[in-house]
Design an enzyme around this catalytic site. Structure first.
Site, PDB file in Angstrom:
ATOM      1  N   ARG A  94       0.842  -1.226   0.112  1.00 55.71           N
ATOM      2  CA  ARG A  94      -0.066   0.022   0.006  1.00 55.71           C
ATOM      3  C   ARG A  94       0.859   1.217  -0.089  1.00 55.71           C
ATOM      4  O   ARG A  94       0.409   2.246  -0.125  1.00 55.71           O
ATOM      5  CB  ARG A  94      -0.826  -0.113   1.266  1.00 55.71           C
ATOM      6  CG  ARG A  94      -1.889   1.043   1.093  1.00 55.71           C
ATOM      7  CD  ARG A  94      -3.191   1.354   2.127  1.00 55.71           C
ATOM      8  NE  ARG A  94      -3.228   0.080   3.130  1.00 55.71           N
ATOM      9  CZ  ARG A  94      -2.495   0.204   4.330  1.00 55.71           C
ATOM     10  NH1 ARG A  94      -1.560   0.782   4.518  1.00 55.71           N
ATOM     11  NH2 ARG A  94      -2.802  -1.048   5.034  1.00 55.71           N
TER      12      ARG A  94
ATOM     13  N   ASP B  24      -6.977  20.688 -13.329  1.00 56.38           N
ATOM     14  CA  ASP B  24      -7.256  19.556 -13.375  1.00 56.38           C
ATOM     15  C   ASP B  24      -6.905  19.264 -15.001  1.00 56.38           C
ATOM     16  O   ASP B  24      -7.616  19.989 -15.824  1.00 56.38           O
ATOM     17  CB  ASP B  24      -8.806  19.049 -13.284  1.00 56.38           C
ATOM     18  CG  ASP B  24      -9.121  17.513 -13.858  1.00 56.38           C
ATOM     19  OD1 ASP B  24      -8.664  17.116 -14.654  1.00 56.38           O
ATOM     20  OD2 ASP B  24     -10.157  17.254 -13.264  1.00 56.38           O
TER      21      ASP B  24
ATOM     22  N   LYS C  92      -8.534   8.484 -19.059  1.00 51.38           N
ATOM     23  CA  LYS C  92      -9.140   9.256 -20.483  1.00 51.38           C
ATOM     24  C   LYS C  92      -8.084   9.273 -21.510  1.00 51.38           C
ATOM     25  O   LYS C  92      -7.463   8.069 -21.605  1.00 51.38           O
ATOM     26  CB  LYS C  92      -9.506  10.602 -20.037  1.00 51.38           C
ATOM     27  CG  LYS C  92     -10.444  10.728 -18.941  1.00 51.38           C
ATOM     28  CD  LYS C  92     -11.694   9.867 -19.150  1.00 51.38           C
ATOM     29  CE  LYS C  92     -12.623   9.954 -17.879  1.00 51.38           C
ATOM     30  NZ  LYS C  92     -12.938  11.125 -16.896  1.00 51.38           N
TER      31      LYS C  92
HETATM   32  C1  PLP Z   1     -13.316  11.406 -15.847  1.00 55.75           C
HETATM   33  C2  PLP Z   1     -12.526  12.629 -15.058  1.00 55.75           C
HETATM   34  C3  PLP Z   1     -12.249  12.751 -13.621  1.00 55.75           C
HETATM   35  C4  PLP Z   1     -12.256  11.404 -12.887  1.00 55.75           C
HETATM   36  O1  PLP Z   1     -11.545  10.532 -13.053  1.00 55.75           O
HETATM   37  P1  PLP Z   1     -11.642   8.913 -12.980  1.00 55.75           P
HETATM   38  O2  PLP Z   1     -10.440   8.256 -13.365  1.00 55.75           O
HETATM   39  O3  PLP Z   1     -12.988   8.502 -13.685  1.00 55.75           O
HETATM   40  O4  PLP Z   1     -11.940   8.683 -11.468  1.00 55.75           O
HETATM   41  C5  PLP Z   1     -11.823  14.001 -13.300  1.00 55.75           C
HETATM   42  N1  PLP Z   1     -11.799  15.005 -14.059  1.00 55.75           N
HETATM   43  C6  PLP Z   1     -12.169  15.073 -15.198  1.00 55.75           C
HETATM   44  C7  PLP Z   1     -11.883  16.471 -15.877  1.00 55.75           C
HETATM   45  C8  PLP Z   1     -12.393  14.024 -15.839  1.00 55.75           C
HETATM   46  O5  PLP Z   1     -12.829  13.937 -17.235  1.00 55.75           O
END
Ligand code: PLP
Length: 387
Positions: free
Chosen positions: A60, A185, A210
């Site tokens: 972990r 982000d 993504k």
């Molecule tokens: C999908 C997404 C997230 C969350 O990510 P996960 O891997 O699905 O937990 C956060 N920010 C943005 C802009 C996203 O498109």
């Protein structure tokens, strides 16, 4: 004049993005070792004696497969810089680690009101812990006006799914004058599309689910930052809540980085061609793509982004029209998420979480041939129009 082609000139040239992506995080060459060792499946490690200073103790806390991926991500987010990266089980795990490890009762936090839909759930947690949250739209002046007394500014640019863009450098400068930590982000752009740390942000956080990993088969997230204390804070959080990536996922992600530049370049090319084709259609309104020269955000996006991403969003006249369009697509899959090698589209209104019209479609272009994607979309638009 310096002789051209001297070895020193070659050594000094900065590496291209594709080269970096291919080599990022690989260990030094070693005869007969694999270039990228396979995943280390280990819940614990041989650990005699005093554990202080041991690089790996328990699964972990650390894993050599994470370490290699984290080196790669730090190199891509902050080339030749000093950033640390910390990998997580998902983008949400990474986002939660930043917000919940930093924010204290009474802190003022500025969040976008048009960002990733689960950010609204995190806001509820922050408020339950006594933070004061200000929500403002991405782009425009409101983000600047919300900064007084703030201890954390969260940006998502381009925003998902609306594709608005805000000025990271100007907002980071203003937020730093208030003493706030600035987080971006970077999911949509990927580190090859935008480098928040170079634009003055303190933290770049992203979902690797993504475009970063890009094959629609892995959930992953990460945090990159230069401040060792911030990195330590999220690493501790990862350990406490156990939001650890699986070794297999971390390895798949690292392997996928080698094709990141090929994928994002092809996706950006197709996204622009798609946006241009959609701009000609009378039934399409609210068309957004930061790479489209006519897009309101393009001048700013062109200053701070290096590639414009794979997402195009637009609105069809109503829910039924959008559903007819989606049902008529043959190559483009109906699916949520974005950034994968296969093109996908969905009506965001079906989730109820985003403030978008019922006919709003988020399209993510994959790496199919550009003409095939454009043809599929135009054919489906024609079909949706006729019925
Ligand atoms: C999908 C997404 C997230 C969350 O990510 P996960 O891997 O699905 O937990 C956060 N920010 C943005 C802009 C996203 O498109």
């Amino acid at each position: 004049m310096k002789p051209t082609g001297a070895p020193d000139d070659h050594a000094a040239a900065p590496l291209g993005d594709g080269t970096r992506a291919v080599h990022a995080g690989l260990p030094p060459d070693e005869p007969y070792a694999p270039p990228l060792a396979g995943p280390a499946f280990a819940a614990h490690y041989h650990l005699p004696g005093d554990p202080a200073g041991a690089p790996y103790t328990y699964g972990r806390d650390g894993n050599p497969t994470w370490t290699a991926l984290e080196r790669a991500l730090a190199e891509l987010e902050d080339p030749d810089g000093t950033a640390h990266a910390v990998a997580f089980a998902s983008g949400m795990a990474a986002m939660s680690a930043v917000l919940l490890s930093r924010v204290r009762p009474g802190d003022v936090v500025v969040l976008p009101d048009d960002g990733y839909n689960l950010l609204a759930r995190l806001r509820e947690r922050l408020e339950a812990h006594g933070a004061r949250v200000r929500r403002v739209p991405t782009g425009g002046e409101e983000q600047f006006r919300a900064l007084s007394g703030a201890s954390l500014l969260w940006l998502e640019t381009p925003s998902n799914p609306g594709l608005d863009v805000c000025d990271v450098r100007a907002l980071a400068d203003a937020a730093h004058r208030e003493g706030a930590l600035v987080v971006v982000d970077n999911t949509l752009a990927t580190p090859l599309g935008q480098r928040p740390l170079r634009l003055g942000a303190d933290v770049s956080v992203a979902s690797g689910t993504k475009a970063l990993t890009g094959h629609g088969d892995v959930l992953l997230g990460y945090v990159a930052c230069r401040d060792a204390e911030v990195a330590d804070g999220v690493r501790q959080w990862r350990k406490i809540v156990g939001a650890v990536p699986g070794p297999m996922e971390a390895w798949l992600a690292h392997r996928s980085l080698a094709t990141l530049r090929l994928r994002v370049d092809q996706q950006a090319r197709t996204a622009l061609a798609v946006a241009r084709a959609l701009a000609e259609r009378p039934e399409v309104s609210g068309l957004r793509h930061p790479g489209l020269p006519e897009d309101a955000a393009h001048p700013l996006a062109a200053r701070q982004m290096r590639r414009f991403g794979c997402v195009v969003s637009f609105t069809l006249p109503d829910l039924e029209h959008a559903e007819r369009f989606l049902a008529a697509l043959r190559l483009v899959h109906q699916a949520t998420s974005f950034g994968g090698v296969r093109s996908t589209a969905e009506r965001r209104g079906r989730w109820g979480g985003d403030a978008v019209p019922e006919g709003f479609v988020r399209l993510s272009v994959g790496v199919e041939d550009t003409e095939d994607v454009v043809a599929d979309l135009l054919r489906a638009l024609d079909a949706a129009d006729r019925t």
